[in-house]
Design a protein around this motif. Structure first.
Motif, PDB file in Angstrom:
ATOM      1  N   VAL A   9     -26.226  -3.942  -4.044  1.00 29.11           N
ATOM      2  CA  VAL A   9     -24.948  -3.237  -4.044  1.00 29.11           C
ATOM      3  C   VAL A   9     -25.176  -1.724  -4.099  1.00 29.11           C
ATOM      4  N   LYS A  67     -21.032   0.676  -9.720  1.00 27.04           N
ATOM      5  CA  LYS A  67     -20.575  -0.669 -10.093  1.00 27.04           C
ATOM      6  C   LYS A  67     -19.058  -0.776 -10.044  1.00 27.04           C
ATOM      7  N   ALA A  74     -17.861  -0.587  -6.468  1.00 24.99           N
ATOM      8  CA  ALA A  74     -18.190  -1.817  -5.741  1.00 24.99           C
ATOM      9  C   ALA A  74     -17.194  -2.926  -6.068  1.00 24.99           C
ATOM     10  N   PHE A 105     -23.309  -6.151   1.381  1.00 23.34           N
ATOM     11  CA  PHE A 105     -22.421  -5.846   0.267  1.00 23.34           C
ATOM     12  C   PHE A 105     -21.628  -7.067  -0.166  1.00 23.34           C
ATOM     13  N   LYS A 162     -14.636  -4.554  -3.399  1.00 21.26           N
ATOM     14  CA  LYS A 162     -14.652  -6.012  -3.159  1.00 21.26           C
ATOM     15  C   LYS A 162     -13.245  -6.588  -3.307  1.00 21.26           C
ATOM     16  N   SER A 186     -23.936  -9.671  -1.920  1.00 21.18           N
ATOM     17  CA  SER A 186     -24.380  -9.267  -3.254  1.00 21.18           C
ATOM     18  C   SER A 186     -23.243  -9.349  -4.254  1.00 21.18           C
ATOM     19  N   CYS A 187     -22.035  -8.963  -3.831  1.00 21.57           N
ATOM     20  CA  CYS A 187     -20.881  -9.069  -4.727  1.00 21.57           C
ATOM     21  C   CYS A 187     -20.556 -10.524  -5.031  1.00 21.57           C
TER      22      CYS A 187
END
Length: 561
Positions: A73, A92, A95, A39, A99, A42-43
């Motif tokens: 994600v 989205k 996420a 995670f 983050k 990818s962020c």
């Protein structure tokens, strides 16, 4: 320092570039540690692309890189029982919020975050969940579906991501954090030209009000107004072209459906502009997308119903089917019923896509159906009557029938009523419910026209002349026009009356053309008159007896001559 160690281990475990990692290799979610690392990586990738290029990518390699990051994600998030059309946006936005939270709170050392081995019990079963210490952020084991056996952020964590973000928003970023990730994601336009326009806008238009920037609210209003206007124009154009139905021309009628079809894509395109170009997010995006999807669903149902009507008209245009006869009506009715069924299936499927439970849809449909059945009983009775007429076919268009005292030719069989042109020129409109329940004499289906006539002969005509009269009638009717060997004419002396002798005459005329029959009957009558006159046979006149009574009811004797 702990965060830097975590980030370094992530970068070592999962290479970022397409050259180093296999493009089909999914994000590792086998344990809370693997999921958290995937995670975060990818962020980081998504943040780097947003910060440098915005929502648009300049080349295919960058586009693929961004797509893979988003997929990773999505693999780490479990949205739970959320409407399908909301999945992408919820994942989205959650996420980005998570983050932001993870960039502000203290995370355990990497070794303290459990891997697959640490999540496995002695009996081989897996521990169901792990929660980041001092938080409510939980990674839960998925037990069903294609992601069974993988650890993902739980549905509760996804649903409360914005709440967690608001609670830590005022905390400082840690070193190496993706600063401003949420701000960039929520405010970055979906195209470079719009991004340039936004940069040149006054600061007041870039300020965020109720979760969106002022320019986003303005753009949203413009898009929605344009959507309503364009759909109204399309539907008006479609109605204008096909307002006369099939009577205005089949090609024109079919082409008129192009406008409703185009109208279906207007709200779909508008939803894409709102979510991707304007970058609307949060509750506003959900409300707008839900309503636009609902409009698209109803517009699709209108198209399906329109297709059903046009298919019926096309079938009715087949050369051997007359446009107004009962077969054409059956084709129209069946096509409309199929269209309605398809529209209902579309409604159920679309409702599930929008997150409306099937049980609620069925219950709602049942309530609406019951209300319609009560308020439109007569209409439904007539429709069922139409179905019975179409299936049983007691009459068709063009046939002469007698029903309820009406005598005329059937002009049209509709879904609600049957129109009959009476012999006096008037039009009778009878509900199909009555037509289905009443006794119908179908004159139009008779194979012949039978004439039964009685000739009155004088009582004192004598045996010879009586016999001659019968022979004359038989001679006139022998091999007559419209003669059928299976139905030979008949003539005989039938009854003795007080003042005359009945000579009965019967013959059958084929085919059952009424005006040809009347012309032949005239010929027969004149032939009989001529033959009787030559033979000296006269026809008895009706005899009348007049009785005269006084005021007391006593018969008055006839005056003497």
């Amino acid at each position: 320092m702990k965060y830097l160690l975590l980030l370094c281990s992530t970068l070592l475990a999962f290479p970022v570039s397409g050259e180093e990692g296999h493009p089909l290799l999914p994000a590792d979610t086998s344990s809370p540690r693997a999921t958290l690392n995937s995670f975060m990586e990818s962020c980081e990738t998504a943040y780097g692309m947003l910060a440098s290029q915005g929502r648009t990518t300049g080349d295919e390699a960058s586009w693929r890189k961004g797509r893979d990051a988003i997929r990773s994600v999505e693999r780490c998030m479990d949205p739970g029982d959320v409407a399908q059309f909301r999945h992408e946006n919820i994942i989205k936005e959650a996420a980005v919020a998570l983050k932001e939270v993870l960039d502000r709170i203290e995370l355990p050392d990497e070794k303290e975050i459990p891997d697959r081995k640490m999540m496995t019990r002695p009996d081989g079963s897996l521990i169901e969940s792990w929660t980041i210490p001092s938080t409510e952020i939980t990674l839960r084991l998925t037990k069903e579906g294609p992601m069974a056996g993988h650890y993902r952020f739980s549905p509760d964590t996804v649903a409360r991501a914005d709440e967690f973000y608001l609670r830590v928003k005022n905390l400082p970023y840690k070193e190496g954090a993706t600063e401003g990730f949420a701000e960039i994601y929520l405010s970055a336009p979906g195209s470079k030209w719009l991004a340039e326009v936004v940069k040149r806008m006054p600061s007041t238009l870039r300020e965020r009000k109720s979760g969106q920037a002022v320019w986003q609210w303005t753009g949203l209003g413009i898009v929605l107004f344009g959507t309503v206007l364009l759909m109204a124009v399309l539907y008006a154009s479609g109605r204008r072209i096909s307002k006369r139905g099939a009577d205005g021309g089949m090609v024109r009628y079919i082409l008129g459906l192009a406008f409703p079809i185009a109208a279906v894509f207007v709200p779909i395109k508008a939803a894409g502009i709102i979510s991707r170009l304007l970058a609307i997010s949060g509750t506003a995006l959900y409300v707008v997308k839900f309503n636009l999807s609902l409009i698209a669903l109803f517009a699709s149902m209108i198209v399906v119903l329109g297709i059903g009507r046009r298919v019926g008209e096309l079938i009715a245009c087949v050369p051997h089917i007359k446009a107004s006869n009962i077969d054409a009506q059956l084709a129209r009715l069946m096509s409309r019923i199929m269209g309605m069924l398809c529209a209902i299936v579309l409604l159920l499927q679309g409702g599930q896509h929008l997150g409306i439970p099937l049980s609620s849809l069925l219950a709602g449909a049942g309530v609406v159906g019951a209300a319609l059945a009560l308020s439109a009983q007569d209409v439904l009775k007539n429709i069922f009557g139409s179905i019975m007429i179409i299936l049983d076919k007691p009459y068709t268009v063009g046939e002469r029938i007698k029903i309820k005292g009406y005598d005329g030719v059937v002009e049209e069989i509709g879904l609600r009523s049957t129109r009959i042109r009476l012999l006096n020129g008037h039009q009778a409109i009878i509900p199909n419910e009555d037509m289905a329940r009443s006794d119908i004499e179908n004159i139009g289906r008779r194979p012949f026209i039978r004439r039964v006539s009685t000739i009155r002969l004088p009582v004192d005509i004598g045996s010879a002349k009586a016999r001659k009269a019968v022979e004359i009638v038989q001679g006139v009717l022998q091999n007559h026009e419209g003669f059928d060997p299976d139905f030979p004419p008949r003539a005989w002396l039938s009854e003795f009356e007080s003042d005359h002798l009945d000579l009965k005459m019967i013959y059958w005329y084929h085919p059952p053309n009424y005006w040809d029959y009347t012309a032949h009957a005239d010929t027969v009558n004149r032939g009989l008159l001529d033959a009787f006159e030559k033979a000296g046979i006269r026809i008895a006149l009706p005899a009348f007896t007049t009785k005269i009574e006084d005021e007391a009811g006593v018969p008055v004797p006839a005056p003497k001559a």
